[in-house]
Motif scaffolding. Structure first.
Motif, mmCIF file in Angstrom:
data_model
loop_
_atom_site.group_PDB
_atom_site.id
_atom_site.type_symbol
_atom_site.label_atom_id
_atom_site.label_comp_id
_atom_site.label_asym_id
_atom_site.label_seq_id
_atom_site.Cartn_x
_atom_site.Cartn_y
_atom_site.Cartn_z
ATOM 1 N N ASN A 82 -20.265 22.862 12.410
ATOM 2 C CA ASN A 82 -20.632 22.891 10.990
ATOM 3 C C ASN A 82 -21.590 21.769 10.621
ATOM 4 O OD1 ASN A 82 -18.507 24.963 9.749
ATOM 5 N ND2 ASN A 82 -17.476 23.683 11.270
ATOM 6 N N GLN A 83 -22.225 21.158 11.610
ATOM 7 C CA GLN A 83 -23.095 20.026 11.326
ATOM 8 C C GLN A 83 -24.337 20.483 10.565
ATOM 9 O OE1 GLN A 83 -24.664 18.392 14.981
ATOM 10 N NE2 GLN A 83 -24.552 20.331 16.003
ATOM 11 N N PRO A 84 -24.936 19.647 9.669
ATOM 12 C CA PRO A 84 -24.416 18.335 9.263
ATOM 13 C C PRO A 84 -23.269 18.508 8.273
ATOM 14 C CG PRO A 84 -26.421 18.846 8.051
ATOM 15 C CD PRO A 84 -26.179 20.001 8.991
ATOM 16 N N ILE A 85 -22.327 17.576 8.307
ATOM 17 C CA ILE A 85 -21.130 17.708 7.470
ATOM 18 C C ILE A 85 -20.653 16.315 7.077
ATOM 19 C CG2 ILE A 85 -19.582 17.711 9.485
ATOM 20 C CD1 ILE A 85 -17.853 19.780 7.992
ATOM 21 N N SER A 86 -20.044 16.214 5.893
ATOM 22 C CA SER A 86 -19.581 14.901 5.422
ATOM 23 C C SER A 86 -18.125 14.660 5.808
ATOM 24 C CB SER A 86 -19.700 14.815 3.901
ATOM 25 O OG SER A 86 -18.762 15.702 3.316
ATOM 26 N N ARG A 87 -17.726 13.401 5.789
ATOM 27 C CA ARG A 87 -16.332 13.056 6.076
ATOM 28 C C ARG A 87 -15.396 13.739 5.081
ATOM 29 N NH1 ARG A 87 -19.224 8.636 7.426
ATOM 30 N NH2 ARG A 87 -18.588 7.334 9.203
ATOM 31 N N ALA A 88 -15.799 13.744 3.804
ATOM 32 C CA ALA A 88 -14.931 14.323 2.770
ATOM 33 C C ALA A 88 -14.704 15.803 3.034
ATOM 34 C CB ALA A 88 -15.574 14.126 1.394
ATOM 35 N N SER A 89 -15.782 16.449 3.483
ATOM 36 C CA SER A 89 -15.684 17.884 3.737
ATOM 37 C C SER A 89 -14.753 18.174 4.920
ATOM 38 C CB SER A 89 -17.095 18.414 3.989
ATOM 39 O OG SER A 89 -17.062 19.775 4.264
ATOM 40 N N ILE A 90 -14.818 17.309 5.936
ATOM 41 C CA ILE A 90 -13.908 17.489 7.077
ATOM 42 C C ILE A 90 -12.458 17.339 6.612
ATOM 43 C CG2 ILE A 90 -13.188 16.554 9.321
ATOM 44 C CD1 ILE A 90 -16.080 15.532 9.686
ATOM 45 N N ALA A 91 -12.207 16.315 5.792
ATOM 46 C CA ALA A 91 -10.844 16.077 5.310
ATOM 47 C C ALA A 91 -10.348 17.272 4.509
ATOM 48 C CB ALA A 91 -10.801 14.808 4.452
ATOM 49 N N LYS A 92 -11.248 17.803 3.662
ATOM 50 C CA LYS A 92 -10.842 18.928 2.815
ATOM 51 C C LYS A 92 -10.498 20.150 3.669
ATOM 52 C CE LYS A 92 -12.376 21.579 -1.111
ATOM 53 N NZ LYS A 92 -13.572 22.208 -1.620
ATOM 54 N N GLN A 93 -11.352 20.405 4.664
ATOM 55 C CA GLN A 93 -11.160 21.609 5.464
ATOM 56 C C GLN A 93 -9.938 21.542 6.380
ATOM 57 O OE1 GLN A 93 -14.665 23.045 7.480
ATOM 58 N NE2 GLN A 93 -15.942 22.773 5.684
ATOM 59 N N THR A 94 -9.597 20.328 6.817
ATOM 60 C CA THR A 94 -8.501 20.226 7.773
ATOM 61 C C THR A 94 -7.180 19.884 7.134
ATOM 62 O OG1 THR A 94 -8.990 17.892 8.088
ATOM 63 C CG2 THR A 94 -9.990 19.418 9.642
ATOM 64 N N GLY A 95 -7.217 19.359 5.887
ATOM 65 C CA GLY A 95 -5.979 18.876 5.282
ATOM 66 C C GLY A 95 -5.596 17.498 5.796
ATOM 67 N N MET A 96 -6.455 16.894 6.651
ATOM 68 C CA MET A 96 -6.142 15.540 7.138
ATOM 69 C C MET A 96 -6.463 14.520 6.049
ATOM 70 S SD MET A 96 -7.750 15.481 10.957
ATOM 71 C CE MET A 96 -7.497 16.893 12.039
ATOM 72 N N SER A 97 -5.844 13.343 6.151
ATOM 73 C CA SER A 97 -6.131 12.303 5.172
ATOM 74 C C SER A 97 -7.511 11.709 5.469
ATOM 75 C CB SER A 97 -5.076 11.201 5.262
ATOM 76 O OG SER A 97 -5.214 10.517 6.487
ATOM 77 N N PRO A 98 -8.209 11.214 4.433
ATOM 78 C CA PRO A 98 -9.514 10.570 4.644
ATOM 79 C C PRO A 98 -9.415 9.441 5.678
ATOM 80 C CG PRO A 98 -9.149 10.921 2.308
ATOM 81 C CD PRO A 98 -7.875 11.317 3.002
ATOM 82 N N THR A 99 -8.289 8.734 5.681
ATOM 83 C CA THR A 99 -8.113 7.638 6.652
ATOM 84 C C THR A 99 -8.155 8.176 8.079
ATOM 85 O OG1 THR A 99 -6.467 6.911 5.056
ATOM 86 C CG2 THR A 99 -6.723 5.578 7.047
ATOM 87 N N THR A 100 -7.415 9.253 8.315
ATOM 88 C CA THR A 100 -7.392 9.843 9.658
ATOM 89 C C THR A 100 -8.787 10.306 10.071
ATOM 90 O OG1 THR A 100 -5.156 10.630 9.201
ATOM 91 C CG2 THR A 100 -6.267 11.583 11.117
ATOM 92 N N VAL A 101 -9.470 11.001 9.158
ATOM 93 C CA VAL A 101 -10.806 11.499 9.472
ATOM 94 C C VAL A 101 -11.746 10.333 9.788
ATOM 95 C CG1 VAL A 101 -12.837 12.700 8.552
ATOM 96 C CG2 VAL A 101 -10.545 13.610 8.113
ATOM 97 N N SER A 102 -11.678 9.284 8.976
ATOM 98 C CA SER A 102 -12.579 8.144 9.195
ATOM 99 C C SER A 102 -12.307 7.465 10.527
ATOM 100 C CB SER A 102 -12.429 7.112 8.072
ATOM 101 O OG SER A 102 -13.049 7.622 6.916
ATOM 102 N N ARG A 103 -11.029 7.371 10.885
ATOM 103 C CA ARG A 103 -10.682 6.747 12.157
ATOM 104 C C ARG A 103 -11.279 7.545 13.320
ATOM 105 N NH1 ARG A 103 -7.052 8.188 15.520
ATOM 106 N NH2 ARG A 103 -5.758 9.346 14.064
ATOM 107 N N ILE A 104 -11.120 8.871 13.273
ATOM 108 C CA ILE A 104 -11.615 9.709 14.369
ATOM 109 C C ILE A 104 -13.142 9.685 14.420
ATOM 110 C CG2 ILE A 104 -11.719 12.067 15.268
ATOM 111 C CD1 ILE A 104 -8.906 12.484 14.072
ATOM 112 N N VAL A 105 -13.769 9.801 13.234
ATOM 113 C CA VAL A 105 -15.234 9.754 13.191
ATOM 114 C C VAL A 105 -15.722 8.420 13.762
ATOM 115 C CG1 VAL A 105 -17.209 9.564 11.614
ATOM 116 C CG2 VAL A 105 -15.555 11.419 11.320
ATOM 117 N N GLY A 106 -14.994 7.360 13.428
ATOM 118 C CA GLY A 106 -15.350 6.043 13.941
ATOM 119 C C GLY A 106 -15.327 6.013 15.465
#
Lengths: 385, 385
Positions: B24-48
């Protein structure tokens, strides 16, 4: 992300939360969020859905250590019930099971082989009513019906595509039984739900790759992979009865020669036996063997050899950790299990895989299909609605 | 929740984020969190984690509609490279592939059948150095090595348990090759990685249940289920060569009689052919058939029949949507594929399943094992470290 994938993810999240509560209760919302990496919003939404359906109890409890009050969640086992049905040529079993697969009540009823689908389904409806009345069960707690039967089943559509044993073809079972009873209905192949029941509550709890082999009027297998029934493209995975084990062998009713089932299933064995002398039941054949009649020894020993070959062939394909033998054809001769295990381990299982799995017998016995069907109807709740 | 389950969930979350960005690139962190139901913290950690390894590009972009600036994420395809190796009795292929499985460069090298594991592994190290120098590849971008070979492989431990073709037993391949090259190494059975490659990049993209059947020096199968190699308990799933297809058949080197491979594999066919007249290659046998020699016709036609039986038996067990035939033994006689398909559909595949799958030929051909091995080493990154 596609709509389909989003739905899939929602469903996965719901199942994850459900499983975590079931196995770690009592547990707080915050703890679920922490363990899964889901957002608190997502966890609260899912918990809300489950609570609304009456599956969860909330209680104020003091957490150890911090002394803070937090709300802990617990499953309400008995609040959810479902009906499980095993449908066979000459009889059916109807039972009511709770969320852990405990049987609340059940009954066994004769069925005439020529009975029409509609007559059978009406009978099922009546038996459910009788059971709930007799055992004073609140109908609102029953969330659905699961039916397991021999044959090819389109589980998505709820249609019995083809069942030699019942003599049914393209029967819209789920739809019709819902009209009659008002409950949501799922239908599946009997071995698939039996394997599920043994995995959740019976012989192979904790296994992540269980193959169940069924030998009776038909020959088939089912495979549970990481807690789920492996279905294949058309819910036909495990139809080992029509694998070819001898291209020069006997004709099978499917139109091919040398299908595995021609050496093992009850009707083939009886048809072969009747070439020697008339008999109507498989027990007569086993008695002839006990009496030392050579032809009967040959016929049964050939069948047992092919059962051991089946174990080998399934083990080579699925590489399971557990194999459950369900040898209906030798119901009254449990010593046969030992003969089969001996054949497997001494000769027929490929050596590199002999240590890779354990052989079990069915623990739930004749209740397995009924319990598995009931549990399947509960699991379906967590799939797409 | 158990430690094991927590690790598993972390791994699943990491894979989910990776797949979502890839598709789904390009995609934002917020969009990943919304689509997966994961917390923004979890998404940011993985993206990091992914960004730190250089897999992701971040760019400031203006979202359509709201006019707000947000950081969008993209994969950096060429930044990640890995080495894929196919190891066979008489030759090996070494190549470098990118994150999409494109081959950046590759070479084919002879190998002597008696070569020791250490000599072979040193040779692999040299060839990797040669390739990277010749094609001016930055070694830091290479994240690991994958090796595919015939035999039983303990993929978790990186050990070649047993390979008849290579004559190896209990070789700690991953460990030794890492010592030599400095790279992380994964090892797997050749058919498993070949099936993975065909699924990710070849004949069966988009399929969710692919069975690959390989006929050559050995007979085997591999199964890709929902994008992943199905391994079984000891990574031996799909070892169809040792399923019994005739308990009265020829002896197999495994010590059982009538194993499928005794009717199909190249050495069996040559051993049978040499009872009639001396020959050293399978091509001579095919030429004898072309010349109309009846015994050669019989031998090859029997083999083709057993190949069709294999298709049936695999289809009955796995109920796949796609079957890939990889008939190495008939490499130079592509018309053989048509014969096999005709046999499958006219006679040997169980009728209810004839429409349930499509038959494909390998698309990646002799590069399949190498590409699949390279991709597997990338996928391993997302598993537990």
């Amino acid at each position: 992300m596609k709509k389909h994938d989003q739905d899939f993810m929602k469903q996965q999240n719901r199942l994850t939360v459900f499983e975590i509560i079931k196995h770690n209760q009592p547990i707080s919302r915050a703890s679920i969020a922490k363990q899964t990496g889901m957002s608190p919003t997502t966890v609260s939404r899912i918990v809300g859905e489950l609570a609304e359906r009456g599956y969860l109890l909330e209680s104020e409890q003091v957490s150890v250590g911090l002394g803070r009050r937090s709300t802990l969640l617990e499953m309400v086992d008995a609040s959810v019930l479902s009906v499980g049905v095993e449908l066979d040529r000459h009889q059916m079993i109807v039972g009511i099971v709770d969320i852990q697969g405990n049987v609340v009540c059940s009954g066994k009823y004769p069925r005439s082989a020529e009975e029409s689908p509609d007559a059978t389904l009406k009978l099922i409806g009546e038996k459910i009513n009788q059971l709930t009345l007799l055992h004073e069960i609140d109908g609102n707690r029953v969330i659905g019906i699961g039916v397991g039967l021999p044959g090819i089943v389109d589980n998505d559509a709820g249609v019995v595509v083809f069942s030699v044993q019942l003599g049914w073809k393209n029967v819209r079972l789920a739809e019709r039984l819902k009209e009659i009873t008002g409950y949501e209905v799922v239908v599946d192949n009997e071995l698939k739900v039996k394997a599920l029941a043994e995995h959740l509550k019976g012989a192979t709890k904790g296994s992540s790759r269980t193959a169940l082999l069924g030998f009776g009027n038909g020959v088939g297998s089912a495979f549970i992979f990481e807690g789920e029934i492996y279905r294949g493209k058309t819910n036909s995975a495990g139809e080992i009865g029509h694998t070819t084990v001898d291209p020069n062998g006997m004709m099978c009713d499917c139109g091919k020669a040398g299908c595995l089932q021609t050496y093992i299933n009850i009707s083939s064995l009886l048809s072969e036996a009747n070439k020697i002398r008339p008999m109507r039941t498989i027990e007569e054949l086993f008695e002839a063997r006990r009496a030392g009649e050579r032809w009967a020894c040959y016929l049964i020993e050939r069948a047992l050899m092919y059962i051991a070959i089946t174990v080998n062939n399934v083990v080579c394909m699925y590489n399971p950790d557990s194999v459950i033998l369900s040898v209906e054809l030798a119901d009254k001769y449990p010593e046969v299990y030992e003969e089969i295990e001996e054949l497997c381990m001494s000769r027929f299982v490929w050596e590199p895989l002999r240590e890779s799995f354990s052989i079990f017998r069915s623990e739930l016995q004749e209740q397995g299909v009924m319990i598995g069907s009931g549990l399947l109807s509960q699991i379906k709740l967590f799939e797409l609605e």
